[in-house]
Design an enzyme around this catalytic site. Structure first.
Site, PDB file in Angstrom:
ATOM      1  N   SER A  62     -49.726 120.778  25.189  1.00 29.31           N
ATOM      2  CA  SER A  62     -48.422 119.919  25.193  1.00 29.31           C
ATOM      3  C   SER A  62     -47.307 120.730  24.292  1.00 29.31           C
ATOM      4  CB  SER A  62     -48.631 118.576  24.371  1.00 29.31           C
ATOM      5  OG  SER A  62     -47.206 117.983  23.768  1.00 29.31           O
TER       6      SER A  62
ATOM      7  N   ASP B  13     -46.514  97.209  28.695  1.00 27.88           N
ATOM      8  CA  ASP B  13     -46.160  98.691  28.851  1.00 27.88           C
ATOM      9  C   ASP B  13     -46.454  99.466  30.049  1.00 27.88           C
ATOM     10  OD1 ASP B  13     -45.175  97.893  26.411  1.00 27.88           O
ATOM     11  OD2 ASP B  13     -46.314  99.180  25.285  1.00 27.88           O
TER      12      ASP B  13
END
Length: 393
Positions: free
Chosen positions: A66, A170
């Protein structure tokens, strides 16, 4: 597409990424604390989120990198996985676990994630990571899942692998989002309607209080319990399964069944908020942004006074917004006790709004919020199929 991501992938793995995907974050425009009461919410996808670049390998290893976190993981392809501490890579690892549990064979993958969603802001960075991973794996390995299947799988990852007891809103919003459309979602049936939401001269301002949401989880569980108590009282005379099975008129007729004042307030918010979502859908589809803004303010006041999940930080943002002629409406969004507020702001005045709300908030609270602008964007999808195509965009 951000070309630098392809360069970063090459820097990390010494090869080109073969595929790239994007999943947005989300805000809930109206309909707060409704999802666990069987009612209507109105989220939309926003224009920042999570990018995933990946390429298969022949090493039998899943590699997670990441650009937002230093932590990385290389782990062999195996039959099952378990959560590792509180690391970010648990989210995609959990998705892989659920694909394997579903009987889908996967091969090793080199993966690079990058998110431009503010972390811990309540804009669903975790759902964005889950859904983009699930969508990518489903696409690359032809697993045959529908988009709704991917939503349910991602929610299961959040609930059971990560251990967070969230609803489905979500994941649903980041998967099914459509540009310039809000999603009016029935949290009980998962039926939804895409509501035309042309904001015209306005954009969404997202204001992060930058307050840690330490109270949110405990108070969330408390509100769930209070709503159940209200439902039990109403079920003495009403054949209902959820608070949102009735409207405000019916609630007013039978509210005498709820004798506890606090429980009464909680139920009043939920039922009136559910009605506000229906009115908001009408206002948006008619391009009546003044009415939609009025409903946003009414929602915030209800969350502040009846449901008591706001706080001085969120209230300060809404207080300022009311003084600004370039703001049609504002409200807290999410669980509360921190996180974000949203405001409908004229695009031409966004910079001025941003400066003034930062100054007002800083004076009241003692530190600055972060302010972002967004349009209503698309849900999850593939971006480009190869690094060579990235340069064409």
């Amino acid at each position: 597409m951000k070309n630098f991501l392809f360069k970063e992938f090459n820097k990390n793995y010494n090869k080109d990424a073969e595929n790239a995907y994007f999943s947005p974050g989300r805000v809930n425009l109206i309909g707060e604390h409704i999802d666990y009461n069987g009612g209507l919410v109105m989220p939309c996808a926003i224009t920042f989120g999570t990018y995933l670049l990946l390429s298969p390998n022949n090493d039998g290893v899943f590699r997670f990198r990441s650009l937002n976190f230093e932590d990385k993981l290389d782990i062999a392809v195996q039959d099952d996985y378990t959560k590792t501490g509180e690391k970010w890579f648990n989210y995609p690892l959990g998705v892989i676990e659920y694909f394997l549990k579903g009987g889908h064979a996967l091969q090793g993958m080199d993966m690079l994630f990058y998110g431009d969603i503010p972390i811990s802001s309540g804009l669903s960075s975790s759902a964005s990571i889950e859904v983009v991973t699930a969508f990518a794996l489903n696409d690359l390995f032809d697993s045959g899942y529908s988009k709704l299947d991917l939503v349910k799988l991602s929610k299961s990852v959040e609930n059971n692998f990560i251990g967070v007891n969230c609803g489905i809103m979500d994941q649903f919003a980041v998967a099914f989002g459509e540009r310039n459309k809000a999603l009016m979602l029935n949290c009980d049936t998962l039926d939804y309607q895409a509501v035309d939401s042309n904001l015209g001269d306005y954009i969404l301002a997202i204001i992060n209080t930058n307050k840690p949401r330490k109270l949110a989880e405990s108070k969330y569980n408390e509100r769930v319990h209070e709503c159940h108590a209200a439902l039990t009282s109403l079920q003495q005379e009403l054949d209902i399964s959820n608070l949102c099975d009735i409207d405000t008129n019916t609630f007013n007729k039978y509210s005498y069944l709820i004798t506890d004042k606090v429980i009464y307030k909680r139920a009043q918010h939920v039922i009136e908020e559910n009605d506000r979502v229906k009115l908001a859908a009408i206002a948006l589809s008619n391009n009546n942004l003044d009415e939609f803004g009025r409903l946003m303010y009414a929602s915030h006041h209800s969350l502040r006074d009846l449901y008591e999940v706001s706080g001085k930080e969120l209230d300060a943002i809404v207080e300022y917004s009311k003084t600004d002629d370039n703001v049609a409406g504002a409200r807290m969004t999410g669980a509360g006790f921190g996180g974000c507020a949203i405001a409908l702001v004229k695009e031409s005045a966004f910079d001025d709004f941003s400066k003034k709300v930062i100054a007002y908030y800083s004076d009241k609270i003692g530190y600055a919020p972060s302010v972002y602008s967004s349009l209503i964007g698309d849900g999850v999808g593939e971006l480009v199929q190869s690094a060579s195509r990235a340069s064409e965009e």
